[in-house]
Design an enzyme around this catalytic site. Structure first.
Site, PDB file in Angstrom:
ATOM      1  CB  SER A  45      14.303  -7.288  -0.567  1.00 46.78           C
ATOM      2  OG  SER A  45      13.185  -8.127  -0.349  1.00 46.78           O
ATOM      3  CG  ASP A  57       8.023  -1.821  -0.187  1.00 49.81           C
ATOM      4  OD1 ASP A  57       7.589  -2.859   0.360  1.00 49.81           O
ATOM      5  OD2 ASP A  57       9.178  -1.740  -0.648  1.00 49.81           O
ATOM      6  CG  HIS A  79      10.558  -4.921   1.114  1.00 54.12           C
ATOM      7  ND1 HIS A  79      10.330  -4.249  -0.079  1.00 54.12           N
ATOM      8  CD2 HIS A  79      11.211  -6.065   0.787  1.00 54.12           C
ATOM      9  CE1 HIS A  79      10.836  -4.944  -1.080  1.00 54.12           C
ATOM     10  NE2 HIS A  79      11.368  -6.055  -0.576  1.00 54.12           N
TER      11      HIS A  79
END
Length: 383
Positions: free
Chosen positions: A43, A352, A355
């Site tokens: 990610s 979040d 990240h």
């Protein structure tokens, strides 16, 4: 030989790379430094594959992308380091491989949110059932690259020239493997069993696992000559980890409020990855293979947050979340009911809880592009 956070200097030769007052890269777009960028990982690098392969939620919906202006499938409020690197070397943003409408002549991104370095077989052998099956491990991403390769160049000479001059990012990768391992094992067991296996999935052959050394050798045999291996962030500073693994012992936390043992796990991963980079450089003297540091830049954000525009009181608190000490609630993850986003993401390090925010990613990318200047200015070790 050890590399600084500015490992790209040796590849890019950037004496004329400048930044404007707003922090944006200024680079003549007429002549990119590389013909293409190819990116692999999870990610921290995915530019849209997850929302195509798995689920558009939550990364293709607001508040993701709020700083950029719209959701793009990236796990942030805006751009990622690979975006800033692409811009810095004169290339467009690297398109996600699974979006077949894209032109991949200037690169492709194979990273997928949630991807692990290890295949599912490893977790089954270790009786780790938390690790949900993901069809996007490094071995799968390499297969995607092999599928794309014939459309990029025709002859051996053309491919050798094109791929040999292109830039390859392999990572960040491994964080999801450790989250899976920690769900069933102690930190020490994870360090002993899972870290070497992940590095073996990035660096040395291991029985019944996809070797990263073998993986990188395969990449080199395909023509890659410029490879960057981003390391792990200080995981013990992430709001999600701080929420999942709280300790009643004050001594388990460092001066920044991060979990010492989890950060030691990340440092161990990074050291083994550095060793692997050195081993590959010896084995392939014609290839430029380097380690890119996520760890020290994030610590710099915590040490002197005001220097980067961050709020000292929010360095370990997610901008977007569902409440609690660190504003991270897995039952109200960012983008889902019960979660809200802060008014000014630029004041936060974490977006979040897992990240980082666009400003954090931008500063990390700048440290890679312009060399050790940032680390030296903050009194950080030259690594």
């Amino acid at each position: 030989m050890r590399f600084s956070a500015g490992v790209l200097l040796g590849f890019l030769v950037l004496p004329c790379l400048l930044y404007g007052a707003d922090g944006n890269v200024l680079w003549p777009k007429k002549k990119p430094l590389f013909p293409a960028i190819f990116s692999f990982g999870d990610s921290y690098a995915d530019t849209g594959n997850y929302i195509i392969e798995v689920d558009p939620r939550p990364y293709n919906f607001s508040p993701y992308g709020v700083t950029f202006g719209r959701p793009t499938g990236r796990a942030s409020d805006g751009l990622l380091p690979v975006d800033y690197v692409a811009d810095g070397v004169g290339l467009p943003f690297v398109p996600p491989y699974l979006d077949k409408t894209q032109n991949f002549s200037e690169g492709a991104n194979f990273a997928v949110i949630g991807a692990r370095a290890l295949d599912q077989t490893f977790f089954l052998q270790q009786n780790i059932t938390f690790a949900a099956p993901m069809n996007s491990s490094l071995s799968v991403q390499l297969r995607w690259f092999e599928e794309l390769r014939p459309s990029l160049c025709n002859t051996t000479r053309d491919c050798g020239d094109y791929l040999g001059k292109s830039l390859f990012f392999v990572g960040e990768i491994g964080g999801n493997d450790y989250l899976a391992c920690l769900s069933a094992k102690t930190v020490e067991q994870t360090k002993r069993i899972c870290v070497p296996a992940v590095i073996n999935a990035i660096a040395a052959a291991a029985e019944n696992t996809q070797s990263l050394m073998v993986w990188l050798q395969s990449l080199i045999q395909h023509g890659a000559r410029r490879i960057v291996l981003p390391g792990n962030v200080p995981m013990g500073c992430l709001p999600a980890i701080l929420t999942f693994y709280p300790s009643p012992n004050v001594s388990d936390y460092d001066s920044y409020g991060c979990l010492r043992k989890i950060n030691a796990l990340a440092r161990y991963h990074n050291e083994l990855l550095r060793r692997s980079a050195r081993a590959l450089r010896i084995k392939y003297p014609d290839a430029k293979i380097a380690f890119a540091d996520y760890y020290q830049p994030v610590l710099a954000f915590l040490r002197t947050p005001e220097l980067f525009g961050f709020d000292r009181n929010r360095t370990l608190v997610a901008c977007c979340g569902g409440g609690g000490q660190y504003n991270f609630n897995p039952a109200a993850f960012c983008g889902f009911p019960g979660a809200t986003a802060c008014a000014d993401p630029a004041r936060s390090v974490s977006w979040d809880g897992i990240h980082l925010t666009q400003p954090a990613f931008k500063n990390i990318a700048k440290s890679w592009l312009v060399g050790p200047i940032l680390s030296v200015a903050l009194g950080l070790p030259f690594v």
